[in-house]
Design a protein around this motif. Sequence first.
Motif, short mmCIF file in Angstrom:
data_model
loop_
_atom_site.label_atom_id
_atom_site.label_comp_id
_atom_site.label_asym_id
_atom_site.label_seq_id
_atom_site.Cartn_x
_atom_site.Cartn_y
_atom_site.Cartn_z
N UNK A 1 5.61 7.95 -3.82
CA UNK A 1 5.64 8.56 -2.49
C UNK A 1 4.32 9.27 -2.35
N UNK A 2 3.20 8.77 -1.62
CA UNK A 2 3.40 7.71 -0.73
C UNK A 2 3.33 6.49 -1.70
N UNK A 3 3.41 5.20 -0.73
CA UNK A 3 3.49 3.83 -1.75
C UNK A 3 2.22 3.77 -2.40
N UNK A 4 2.39 3.38 -3.66
CA UNK A 4 1.05 3.21 -4.50
C UNK A 4 0.37 1.72 -3.88
N UNK A 5 -1.10 1.92 -4.18
CA UNK A 5 -1.81 0.60 -3.87
C UNK A 5 -2.10 0.03 -5.34
N UNK A 6 -1.90 -1.21 -5.54
CA UNK A 6 -2.19 -1.94 -6.70
C UNK A 6 -3.69 -2.59 -6.77
N UNK A 7 -4.30 -2.36 -7.76
CA UNK A 7 -5.40 -3.07 -8.24
C UNK A 7 -5.30 -3.80 -9.36
N UNK A 8 -5.91 -4.99 -9.55
CA UNK A 8 -5.93 -6.00 -10.41
C UNK A 8 -7.19 -6.18 -11.32
N UNK A 9 -7.02 -6.57 -12.44
CA UNK A 9 -8.04 -6.92 -13.28
C UNK A 9 -7.63 -7.71 -14.46
N UNK A 10 -8.78 -8.47 -14.83
CA UNK A 10 -8.65 -9.61 -15.90
C UNK A 10 -9.59 -9.27 -16.87
N UNK A 11 -9.32 -8.96 -18.12
CA UNK A 11 -10.25 -8.80 -19.36
C UNK A 11 -11.42 -7.71 -18.84
N UNK A 12 -10.95 -6.64 -18.06
CA UNK A 12 -11.87 -5.56 -17.82
C UNK A 12 -12.63 -5.81 -16.49
N UNK A 13 -12.50 -7.03 -15.98
CA UNK A 13 -13.07 -7.32 -14.59
C UNK A 13 -12.30 -7.19 -13.53
N UNK A 14 -12.57 -6.86 -12.55
CA UNK A 14 -11.46 -6.70 -11.10
C UNK A 14 -11.51 -8.27 -10.56
N UNK A 15 -10.15 -8.50 -10.18
CA UNK A 15 -9.55 -9.66 -9.88
C UNK A 15 -9.61 -9.75 -8.06
N UNK A 16 -10.46 -10.55 -7.64
CA UNK A 16 -10.40 -10.64 -6.12
C UNK A 16 -10.06 -12.04 -5.67
N UNK A 17 -9.71 -11.98 -4.41
CA UNK A 17 -9.17 -13.34 -3.72
C UNK A 17 -10.35 -14.42 -4.03
N UNK A 18 -9.67 -15.85 -4.52
CA UNK A 18 -10.89 -16.85 -4.84
C UNK A 18 -9.96 -18.16 -4.78
N UNK A 19 -10.63 -19.29 -5.63
CA UNK A 19 -9.68 -20.37 -5.76
C UNK A 19 -8.72 -20.23 -6.49
N UNK A 20 -8.64 -19.53 -7.77
CA UNK A 20 -7.77 -19.30 -8.61
C UNK A 20 -6.72 -18.13 -8.67
N UNK A 21 -7.21 -17.05 -7.78
CA UNK A 21 -6.55 -15.96 -7.64
C UNK A 21 -6.42 -15.74 -6.38
N UNK A 22 -5.25 -14.96 -5.77
CA UNK A 22 -4.98 -14.64 -4.54
C UNK A 22 -4.02 -13.32 -4.38
N UNK A 23 -4.59 -12.07 -3.86
CA UNK A 23 -3.68 -11.13 -3.83
C UNK A 23 -3.33 -10.99 -2.43
N UNK A 24 -1.84 -10.30 -2.49
CA UNK A 24 -1.06 -10.61 -1.35
C UNK A 24 -1.55 -9.15 -0.50
N UNK A 25 -1.15 -9.13 0.98
CA UNK A 25 -1.90 -8.05 1.72
C UNK A 25 -1.27 -6.74 1.34
N UNK A 26 0.18 -6.88 0.61
CA UNK A 26 0.66 -5.47 0.16
C UNK A 26 0.01 -5.11 -1.15
N UNK A 27 -0.91 -6.04 -1.89
CA UNK A 27 -1.28 -5.80 -2.99
C UNK A 27 -0.50 -5.68 -4.21
N UNK A 28 0.74 -6.05 -3.89
CA UNK A 28 2.01 -5.89 -4.93
C UNK A 28 1.78 -7.03 -5.77
#
Length: 700
Positions: free
Chosen positions: A427-454
């Motif tokens: 509280x407040x609600x935590x924002x979620x960030x994603x990484x793969x092997x040390x690199x940030x994951x962003x929206x693309x062909x193989x990856x998609x992050x929801x609007x809530x980031x969870x």
Amino acid sequence: MLRLDGSWRWSSVLLLIFLHFYLQGAHCSLNISPVGSSRVIGRAGSNVTLAVTFSGATDPVVTWFRGSLPVLTWTVGSSETADVATDYRGVLTIQDDGSLTFVNVAVDHSGNYSVELTKSGLAKAVASFTLTVFEIFQNVDLKLQPDLIKEGSDRFTLQYSMSQGVVQDHVWFFKGSALETTSHYSVEQRSVVIHQPNRSDTGRYTLLLTNPFSRVETHINVTVLYGPDEPTLEARPPQPFYVSGDSLSLVCSAGGFPRPTAQWIFGDQTLPTSHDGVLNRTNVQISQGGVYTCTLVNDETGEKRQKTLTLNVYEKPSANMTCSVQSVNENTQLQYHCQWPGGAPQAELSFPALGFSVSGVDDFSVTVSSSDDLDGRVVTCTAVHPLQNNQCNITAMSPVQFLPALRTTVDSEGRIVVLVQCVSDARPEALVSWSRGGDDVTNGTNYQISNSTTWLQIRGYNVSDFVQEKYTCTCRNPLGSQSREIQLQGPAVSDFSLFSNPEGTIVTLTWEVPPTSVVTGFDVQMKGPDLLSPSSVQTQRAPVQYRTIQQRPGSVRKTDVSVLDPKRTYRFRVVPKARTTEGEPSEVQRIGPGEGLSGPAIAGIAAGIPCSLLFLFLLAGLVYLCINFYNNRNRQARYPVSRAVEKTVAVQSEVTPHHLLSGGLKSPPDYNRLRQNPSERSVALPTFVPPPPVRVATTV
């Protein structure tokens, strides 16, 4: 001469007789008169006679007239048939005395009739009758014209009709009183007219019809529509103002028939119509205060009247006060938010614990920099209102440790879709960030992050695309962060169980999968005889290989299998799959009776029986040798031991295992525990002989 005198004498006699009768007829006259009253009444369908009597001639000619039209002619005493007018044949008959009879007289036979007697040499005689034929009244009906009567209109008329009947007299009544022609009423032949009707003309009208053979009364209820009159509009209970949450009623009324309908308007809003003129306001709010307009409408006449009322409502603040905290300025600051909507006036809000002197109304927020002392600290928002004070608390907290959640599906293109969810209680609600092997994951062909980031959505055709990489999700708010590493693994099954119904014909299979296992489906496999069906014939030989009997999607964790033969044995297992890649099968669950011993098991038992017998023989020999050795040892010569030494030894042997008493003394030895032959004792010992204290002490 004598013959002539005789003839003359007879001729004279005959002449005298003729002259007598001739002279007598010259002095007579015809007379005819009605028998009884000349006004004759009759009931339709009956026989009616116009009776007469006459004198002055024996065979006069009788002629009956209706008005001036002769309807029957006959000579009294004649054997000839009377001459009857064509329209009256079968209706009129003549009596021997000249009376006229109507057979099945009809209403249209009513009229004025006359009879005329004629005789040569005599003056004619005439008599007159008035015939009136009445019918029984049938189907008398009253009609109102017009159908809708309004107060103040010109007139309305009541008129009667009937299918049969002749009226001799009719009387109109209103509420039991006979009506006569006045300036307000006009009584006519078949109707009555009411001029300038008003509400007092509402009531029951009665018509009375009479004739000599029938009497009937018929009624009609007449309603004169009126109103609405000047309306009244008031609030109940009457008060100068109302507090939000109170209940009240607006009552709008006026005289009128039918009862006027109330149409309500508040501002530009049309409220539901009320037939009783009451508008209920339950739990009234401040937004419902203002000018109310009541329009009373007579639904039949369309007449309208209006009245307005101003309603004053003071509102308490809403009972639900809310507090919250959220991240602002790129997740670096905390914004405390306090809301208590409504109220007249609005409530004053503040956060005293944060050290700010500012305050606000209705919806108030304060932004502060994040600090460790705010983590887990209770912050209170206070609300001050003239009618009520209130407060609410909010506690900001950094993210806590969490476990990721995994869900696997297959999209329309045949790719494996893995959904990974990371949610941390914060509280407040935590924002979620994603990484793969040390690199940030962003929206693309193989990856998609929801609007809530969870949620992270990973797509791929092969399960190897998922298990080769490690993913990290980090939940962060201004007060801290928590991270979790996710290593996806191939399809697997855990906790496979089997449950059967009491009859053993249906089994329920349940299973679980590891939290990070990528599974898109399951093959439910069985080894054993085929499942039963109404037309199947069960064979005694069961298949020895597992075969797939069901395929279930990756979200399913249980299934039912039927119909099983309770006398046969079945084995089940579940094979997890990630698209086309199969994982290790689950453990095997069995149901059914035992299958007996296999060939190898029987061979093992057969080989083990001789070995078992040999072992038993060797064991028996060993036991025999031990017993023999023990007996030989007991036969050796032993010298008697003095009792003092014996007791001394016994006391010393008992010192170690006994515990000290509370007085510091040891417990006496148990002589029953001494394993000595009777020949070794100088005297026989009792079962328990405690040693004398002095001798024990002396011996020691």
